[in-house]
Design a protein around this motif. Structure first.
Motif, PDB file in Angstrom:
ATOM      1  N   PRO A  43       0.808  -1.221   0.000  1.00  0.00           N
ATOM      2  CA  PRO A  43       0.000   0.000   0.000  1.00  0.00           C
ATOM      3  C   PRO A  43       0.842   1.271   0.000  1.00  0.00           C
ATOM      4  O   PRO A  43       0.637   2.147   0.825  1.00  0.00           O
ATOM      5  N   CYS A  44       1.806   1.385  -0.912  1.00  0.00           N
ATOM      6  CA  CYS A  44       2.671   2.567  -0.885  1.00  0.00           C
ATOM      7  C   CYS A  44       1.962   3.782  -1.506  1.00  0.00           C
ATOM      8  O   CYS A  44       2.236   4.916  -1.145  1.00  0.00           O
ATOM      9  N   CYS A  88       0.529   6.866   0.291  1.00  0.00           N
ATOM     10  CA  CYS A  88       1.367   7.777   1.058  1.00  0.00           C
ATOM     11  C   CYS A  88       2.424   8.503   0.236  1.00  0.00           C
ATOM     12  O   CYS A  88       2.989   9.481   0.699  1.00  0.00           O
ATOM     13  N   HIS A  89       2.761   7.988  -0.923  1.00  0.00           N
ATOM     14  CA  HIS A  89       3.872   8.564  -1.676  1.00  0.00           C
ATOM     15  C   HIS A  89       3.448   9.018  -3.066  1.00  0.00           C
ATOM     16  O   HIS A  89       2.506   8.494  -3.637  1.00  0.00           O
ATOM     17  N   PRO A 117       7.221  11.376   1.921  1.00  0.00           N
ATOM     18  CA  PRO A 117       7.932  12.195   0.936  1.00  0.00           C
ATOM     19  C   PRO A 117       7.663  11.744  -0.500  1.00  0.00           C
ATOM     20  O   PRO A 117       7.349  10.591  -0.746  1.00  0.00           O
ATOM     21  N   ARG A 159      18.763  10.925  -4.419  1.00  0.00           N
ATOM     22  CA  ARG A 159      19.133  11.415  -3.096  1.00  0.00           C
ATOM     23  C   ARG A 159      19.428  10.296  -2.099  1.00  0.00           C
ATOM     24  O   ARG A 159      19.989  10.554  -1.039  1.00  0.00           O
ATOM     25  N   ARG A 177      21.510  10.479   1.799  1.00  0.00           N
ATOM     26  CA  ARG A 177      20.610  10.694   2.939  1.00  0.00           C
ATOM     27  C   ARG A 177      21.342  10.493   4.266  1.00  0.00           C
ATOM     28  O   ARG A 177      21.275  11.317   5.164  1.00  0.00           O
ATOM     29  N   TYR A 190      20.381   2.247   2.229  1.00  0.00           N
ATOM     30  CA  TYR A 190      19.467   3.233   2.818  1.00  0.00           C
ATOM     31  C   TYR A 190      18.016   2.871   2.480  1.00  0.00           C
ATOM     32  O   TYR A 190      17.135   2.900   3.341  1.00  0.00           O
ATOM     33  N   PRO A 211      11.425   1.606   8.893  1.00  0.00           N
ATOM     34  CA  PRO A 211      11.214   3.018   8.524  1.00  0.00           C
ATOM     35  C   PRO A 211      11.533   3.973   9.668  1.00  0.00           C
ATOM     36  O   PRO A 211      11.853   5.139   9.433  1.00  0.00           O
ATOM     37  N   TYR A 267      15.694   5.866  10.231  1.00  0.00           N
ATOM     38  CA  TYR A 267      16.093   7.216   9.788  1.00  0.00           C
ATOM     39  C   TYR A 267      14.844   7.919   9.301  1.00  0.00           C
ATOM     40  O   TYR A 267      14.254   7.505   8.316  1.00  0.00           O
ATOM     41  N   LEU A 268      14.480   8.969   9.980  1.00  0.00           N
ATOM     42  CA  LEU A 268      13.296   9.689   9.519  1.00  0.00           C
ATOM     43  C   LEU A 268      13.704  10.781   8.546  1.00  0.00           C
ATOM     44  O   LEU A 268      14.688  11.492   8.772  1.00  0.00           O
ATOM     45  N   VAL A 269      12.968  10.893   7.478  1.00  0.00           N
ATOM     46  CA  VAL A 269      13.205  11.997   6.560  1.00  0.00           C
ATOM     47  C   VAL A 269      12.808  13.281   7.284  1.00  0.00           C
ATOM     48  O   VAL A 269      11.730  13.338   7.869  1.00  0.00           O
ATOM     49  N   LEU A 271       5.402   7.447  10.329  1.00  0.00           N
ATOM     50  CA  LEU A 271       4.062   6.952  10.023  1.00  0.00           C
ATOM     51  C   LEU A 271       4.086   5.771   9.073  1.00  0.00           C
ATOM     52  O   LEU A 271       3.077   5.136   8.825  1.00  0.00           O
ATOM     53  N   MET A 272       5.257   5.479   8.525  1.00  0.00           N
ATOM     54  CA  MET A 272       5.301   4.427   7.506  1.00  0.00           C
ATOM     55  C   MET A 272       5.282   3.062   8.179  1.00  0.00           C
ATOM     56  O   MET A 272       5.975   2.838   9.159  1.00  0.00           O
TER      57      MET A 272
END
Ligand SMILES: [Cu+2]
Lengths: 570, 398
Positions: B308-309, B312-313, B326, B334, B338, B347, B355, B358-360, B366-367
């Motif tokens: 279910p990406c 959210c993206h 994001p 990128r 990161r 990464y 998830p 490392y938070l963006v 939330l992922m």
């Protein structure tokens, strides 16, 4: 010719004093002050809940997120809006009316358990604070129904405060109900059997029976929820052998009857208001009184109609049948009220206008309720705006209009001042129209596909949502007409006589506001609380007028040359 | 005895029967008229169920409309006819009730609800009964997306494909129970009864297709079922109707700026042949003959909606426009920079497997975590992950 009994009169030297702010904030066991405390507290939360509703409608002006940071914030809004309006506004407001009026209507000096009465009230402010504190720890976001596992495994700590707050409110409500039942059973005056009681008293009796039987189930459900959240039990976690339907069943076993807890007292208010202001005996007294009990009992067998999309399919039909049956006693009431109006002498006081508004709007909620009981149709509209509309027609068009009618009707008794009737009419017209346009279009939204509890929706629903939102803003503002009216009238309203509406129930047979002991001596009730149009009733009311000052519509054959009542507190 | 409080002769008692009959007819026709608005309010009838349910609703609306007119009519009539004239301080007629009337208005509503109940039972029995030759589809609800699973077994191979063309491991899978094909959309065809069996990965959801008039909750820990038979080709929005959290409102089909369908939709094809050629066969071929190239396989996996990406993206290449996480349009360029010390590939692997690690900047945790072990929630086999990463690494905008 029946004997005409007029309550003992003459104690006006010790007549009621007006209450100041300091009296309201104090612990007291006087049921009248407690009644006012309930009403003021509830009204405060009405404004809180109303402000939340305004934010909800603002957000829904467009199909995308606007003023809310995310869906979660929106979910918190409507969760607390629903909970506050139900548990901190309507339920305690009705308890306020009950507390203020019941001993007066029974000619008693106070409730059966005055201390318990005060204690029950003082549970409410801390409960309200606890509920609002949720915003500091992550407010409850699972709706007022708080279905697990969303409310257990996926919600923040506010959910725990929410449950604790409801625990306190439930306890308060149970204690109040015990008090009402004992008072009604034991403190009726000589000459008042059960079938001579005012219908408001009947309504409070039926409501209290429901509270006593249903609220412990809420307490049970909340306890399990708190244990799951705090102690780590797994009552609602299927992964560990728990069951999510357990909550739904127990919650609705309380919360369906809770609908009647909120609406039966309004029915009681309506019966008083319609009869007095139409100058006509209530039509079918016994049918109205007993149908409340019928509703109270059948109301315990319909809970799963809130679960038609989650309940095992085989069980849906039985609950449909009980839910349809309960429409019959409700219908009896509506027709009896219409019968009461027929051939009356209707006076368009503000109280009466809201009574009539109640009748005409509640009917819509009743009709949509029967539609919702039908399983195949319910499946389509369950959890949509159709349901939002239905419940607001019942709880706003019914309970809140009932509360308004009651306020206009009894404000003179409570405060010793008349409310301004012109402002009252304005309040009614604006509220009635904006109410209709706030909630009626929601039927259409739901049927055409808009689910409830969403901050973002398909763009095709925007135009109706804009109509709804604008109407709701007007509805919100209309409340301030009432608040303004109350403030102005308290300061400079016309003095109210003991019985401004020429009503036969006992609360009008004492000064406005009543003295601390309510009556001087033991009052004797007129034998039929709805005996309007009879010679003896007229004589009784005339006697009251000559003792306490003229009503708003003095009878032409009332004794002339009566002085206005000495103003309360002067 | 004669008090000024009574004037019964002047009020109401002399209504002629003709008026009563006329009012009764007006109320009944008014009710029928109100009932005739039903089709204008409900979505177009697109399922066999919707025909029966709409007819039931129309019937209820006509009766409800009549009752509405009766009550409001009585109310308005009384308010006008029996209003107190200025200066009239007398009381109304001392009528306390009328047993016959009260009996009538108890019995008539009782009859009405009995009829409604019987009618509803018959509609319910026919709409929720099991139909012959149902197409069975699995549905999985997860915060905040739907996945539909179709079974591909030896009997359902696309035309022209035989078992011996398949790789041995794929052939074995097809023969032992079949492959599961996934899509974010529910596809079927006209007049085909559908049975959807549903599970949730997290909280309760509710599966609702307004155009079909059916709804059923997904309950944690249980499998629930829903059935319907579409009768009109077209696309119908699927909606989540049970509050499931912050993205509840997004858990419905939507249309993007280019007019493409995004998320959960019911697609009803004209015929079984159209269903197979437009939807099922290409999906089946892709699963039966996985592209050698991991990039293409990754794209295929993501496009299928198994994961279910999309909710959210943003990925323009796939038509995704979710706004919770994001934008991934140039994640390939990128990813390498990161986190110091992590290669781009490493990464991305961590971003999906853990998830929270490392938070963006600017985003919350939330992922969902996509796990490597079957049986864990959000299971994503290593094969799939490798392919997805390979594809994500190609996402670069100039
Ligand atoms: Cu959902």
């Amino acid at each position: 010719m029946a004997t005409i009994s007029v309550p003992l009169i003459g104690g006006r030297a010790v007549e009621g004093k007006r209450f100041g702010i300091s009296d309201i904030l104090r612990w007291t066991v006087d049921h009248k002050v407690i009644g006012i405390q309930y009403m003021l507290t509830a009204s405060f939360f009405f404004i809180v809940g109303g402000a939340l509703a305004m934010l909800i409608r603002w957000e829904l002006l467009t199909p995308t997120l606007d003023i809310m940071a995310d869906g979660q914030q929106y979910n918190q809004l409507f969760s607390i809006h629903g909970t506050v309006m139900i548990f901190l506004w309507i339920v305690p407001m009705m308890a306020g009316f009950g507390n203020y009026l019941l001993p007066l209507m029974l000619g008693a000096k106070d409730m059966a358990f005055p201390w318990l009465n005060a204690f029950a009230f003082w549970l409410i402010p801390p409960a309200g604070i606890l509920m609002l504190m949720g915003w500091f720890v992550g407010q409850a976001e699972a709706g007022w129904t708080s279905y697990p596992p969303l409310s257990t495994l996926y919600s923040l700590d506010g959910q725990t405060l929410w449950a604790m707050s409801l625990h306190l409110l439930g306890l308060s409500s149970i204690l109040g109900a015990v008090n009402f039942i004992v008072t009604i059973k034991n403190m009726r005056p000589v000459g008042m059997g059960y079938f001579q009681m005012p219908l408001f008293v009947w309504a409070i009796l039926a409501t209290s029976i429901i509270i006593l039987m249903a609220t412990p189930f809420l307490a049970g459900a909340l306890t399990l929820l708190i244990l799951d959240r705090v102690v780590g039990t797994q009552f609602f976690n299927p992964a560990q052998g728990g069951d999510v339907l357990l909550w739904q069943n127990v919650f609705w076993f309380y919360s369906h009857p809770a609908v009647y807890i909120m609406v039966l007292p309004a029915f009681g208010i309506l019966s008083e208001v319609l009869s007095v202001h139409a100058r006509k005996p209530i039509f079918g007294y016994r049918a109205i009184a007993l149908s409340s009990l019928a509703i109270a009992l059948v109301g315990f067998t319909v809970w799963a109609h809130h679960m038609f999309t989650s309940l095992t399919p085989e069980l849906r039909i039985p609950f449909m049948i009980t839910s349809m049956i309960i429409a019959v006693p409700t219908g009896i009431k509506v027709f009896s009220w219409l019968g009461t109006l027929f051939m009356g002498k209707i006076r368009f006081t503000s109280a009466m206008l809201f009574g009539l508004g109640f009748l005409s709007m509640f009917v819509i909620g009743g009709i949509s309720g029967v539609m919702l009981a039908s399983v195949p149709y319910n499946i389509h509209v369950h959890d949509t705006y159709f349901v939002v509309s239905h419940l607001h027609f019942v709880l706003y068009g019914g309970s809140v209009f009932g509360i308004y009618a009651g306020l206009y009707h009894w404000f003179p008794k409570i405060s010793g001042r008349m409310l301004d009737e012109r402002l009252g009419r304005l309040h009614f017209i604006v509220t009635y129209i904006s109410f209709f346009f706030t909630f009626f279009p929601q039927h259409i939204l739901g049927m055409s596909g808009m689910p409830r509890r969403v901050a973002v929706y398909a763009p095709e629903y925007q135009s109706l949502n804009v109509v709804v939102s604008i109407a709701s803003f007007i509805l919100g503002i209309s409340t301030f007409i009432l608040i303004w009216n109350v403030i102005v009238s308290l300061r400079a309203g016309k003095r109210a006589s003991a019985n401004p509406w020429r009503a036969l129930t006992l609360e009008w047979a004492t000064s406005s506001p009543p003295p601390v002991t309510n009556f001087i001596g033991d009052p004797v009730p007129y034998r039929n609380p709805y005996g309007y149009g009879s010679e003896s009733a007229n004589a009784y009311l005339n006697a009251l007028e000559s003792a306490y000052g003229p009503s708003e519509h003095p009878s032409p054959d009332a004794p002339k040359a009566i002085k206005p009542a000495p103003a309360a507190g002067d | 005895m004669n008090l000024s409080t009574r004037s019964p002769g002047s009020a109401g008692s002399g209504i002629s029967p003709i008026w009563v009959v006329a009012a009764g007819l007006a109320i009944i026709f008014g009710g029928l008229l109100i009932g005739s608005f039903a089709p204008a309010i409900l979505p177009p009838q697109a399922s066999a169920e919707s025909r029966q349910i709409d007819a039931l609703f129309r019937f209820m609306l006509a009766i409800g409309g009549s009752i509405f007119l009766l009550v409001q009519g009585m109310l308005v009539y009384s308010v006008i006819r029996f209003r107190a004239k200025p200066g009239d301080a007398s009381d109304g007629a001392p009528i306390h009730g009328n047993t016959t009337l009260e009996f009538v208005w108890t019995i008539i509503p009782a009859i009405i609800v009995t009829v409604l109940a019987l009618y509803s039972v018959s509609v319910w029995n026919s709409t929720h009964s099991i139909k012959p030759n149902e197409q069975t589809v699995g549905a999985v609800g997860a915060r905040y997306a739907w996945t539909f699973n179709y079974q591909l077994d030896a009997r359902a191979l696309p035309s022209g494909v035989t078992l011996d063309q398949l790789e041995p491991n794929i052939r074995a899978a097809v023969e032992n129970g079949g492959l599961t094909l996934s899509s974010t959309q529910l596809h079927t065809w006209v007049n085909q009864p559908v049975a959807v069996s549903m599970n949730t990965q997290d909280v309760n959801h509710a599966f609702w297709i307004p155009g079909m008039r059916v709804k059923q909750d997904l309950l944690a820990g249980r499998t629930t079922e829903i059935r319907f038979t579409p009768i009109e080709a077209g696309v119908y929005r699927i909606v989540c109707a049970e509050l499931c959290g912050s993205g509840h409102g997004n858990m419905a089909g939507s249309v993007d700026v280019n007019g493409n369908l995004v998320g959960a939709w019911l697609i009803v094809h004209e015929s079984e042949d159209a269903f197979r050629s437009e939807f099922f066969d290409p999906l089946a071929r892709a699963a039966l003959f996985p592209p050698e190239d991991p990039v293409e396989r990754g794209r295929q996996i993501l496009a299928s909606g198994v994961y279910p990406c999309a909710s959210c993206h943003v990925v323009d290449d796939l038509g995704w426009n979710g706004a919770v996480g994001p934008n991934l349009n140039n994640v390939g360029s990128r990813a390498a920079t990161r986190v110091a010390g992590e290669s781009a590939e490493e990464y991305l692997r961590i971003s999906i497997r853990m998830p929270g690690a490392y938070l963006v900047p600017g985003y919350n945790n939330l992922m969902p975590q996509f796990n490597a072990e079957p049986g864990q929630p959000n299971y994503m086999p290593d094969d799939d992950l490798d392919a997805i990463i390979a594809y994500l690494l190609t996402l670069k905008t100039s």
